[in-house]
Design a protein around this motif. Structure first.
Motif, PDB file in Angstrom:
ATOM      1  N   ARG A  52       0.868  -1.179   0.000  1.00  0.00           N
ATOM      2  CA  ARG A  52       0.000   0.000   0.000  1.00  0.00           C
ATOM      3  C   ARG A  52       0.897   1.219   0.000  1.00  0.00           C
ATOM      4  O   ARG A  52       1.879   1.272   0.744  1.00  0.00           O
ATOM      5  CB  ARG A  52      -0.884   0.007   1.236  1.00  0.00           C
ATOM      6  N   THR A  97      -4.656  -7.321  -8.030  1.00  0.00           N
ATOM      7  CA  THR A  97      -5.626  -6.273  -8.337  1.00  0.00           C
ATOM      8  C   THR A  97      -5.213  -5.032  -7.563  1.00  0.00           C
ATOM      9  O   THR A  97      -4.366  -5.103  -6.669  1.00  0.00           O
ATOM     10  CB  THR A  97      -7.059  -6.672  -7.935  1.00  0.00           C
ATOM     11  N   THR A 115      -6.733  -1.240  -5.789  1.00  0.00           N
ATOM     12  CA  THR A 115      -7.800  -0.303  -5.459  1.00  0.00           C
ATOM     13  C   THR A 115      -7.161   1.065  -5.261  1.00  0.00           C
ATOM     14  O   THR A 115      -5.980   1.159  -4.904  1.00  0.00           O
ATOM     15  CB  THR A 115      -8.565  -0.709  -4.184  1.00  0.00           C
ATOM     16  N   SER A 116      -7.939   2.102  -5.499  1.00  0.00           N
ATOM     17  CA  SER A 116      -7.390   3.455  -5.382  1.00  0.00           C
ATOM     18  C   SER A 116      -8.341   4.347  -4.605  1.00  0.00           C
ATOM     19  O   SER A 116      -9.550   4.122  -4.590  1.00  0.00           O
ATOM     20  CB  SER A 116      -7.135   4.055  -6.760  1.00  0.00           C
ATOM     21  N   ARG A 117      -7.763   5.341  -3.959  1.00  0.00           N
ATOM     22  CA  ARG A 117      -8.542   6.362  -3.249  1.00  0.00           C
ATOM     23  C   ARG A 117      -7.844   7.703  -3.456  1.00  0.00           C
ATOM     24  O   ARG A 117      -6.648   7.833  -3.194  1.00  0.00           O
ATOM     25  CB  ARG A 117      -8.624   6.047  -1.761  1.00  0.00           C
TER      26      ARG A 117
END
Length: 149
Positions: free
Chosen positions: A87, A133, A135-137
């Motif tokens: 992350r 995979t 994920t983004s924020r």
């Protein structure tokens, strides 16, 4: 004095002890260059990182009425078992005019070059490689302060 009584009438409620909350309005944040975005303001799409690539790419779309000069994004990388691999939070300098899209390149987190994004084209070699995979924020957007002039 008349203005004060009109304001007091607008704050009356039928329940005792209830007072209106004073929340900042959307117009209060519009003049700020640092803004916590809603999904409708900026979107990320088209993520790609093939096997053995030292770069990650994706598209940033600016749906706001102002130009953007930087975005801060948190990316989380997850293996096929659902475990977190890595992350990171990165600030990316970009120049995206209002209503436009730009491709963004960032250095890859995969320094050993053994991981690939599962939607990327398949690798031709039969070595040990692992799909993941992402994920983004979007944490914040830095608007160009000269875009309103």
């Amino acid at each position: 004095m008349l203005l004060h009584s009109i304001t007091a009438d607008a704050q009356r409620t039928t329940r005792r002890g209830v007072k209106p909350s004073h929340r900042p309005t959307a117009t209060a944040t519009a003049a700020d260059t640092l803004f916590s975005p809603a999904d409708s303001v900026v979107s990320l799409s088209g993520y790609n990182k093939p096997l053995r690539s030292r770069r990650e790419t994706f598209f940033v779309t600016n749906a706001s009425p102002r130009s953007i000069s930087a975005i801060d994004v948190t990316l989380e990388y997850i293996d096929s078992s659902g475990r977190q691999l890595h992350r990171r939070t990165i600030t990316i300098p970009v120049d995206i005019p209002a209503g436009e899209t730009r491709k963004v390149d960032t250095p890859s987190w995969d320094t050993q070059l053994t991981f690939y994004y599962r939607e990327s084209p398949p690798a031709r070699v039969s070595t040990r490689c692992y799909p993941y995979t992402v994920t983004s924020r979007i944490n914040f957007i830095l608007f160009d302060i000269c875009s309103d002039i």
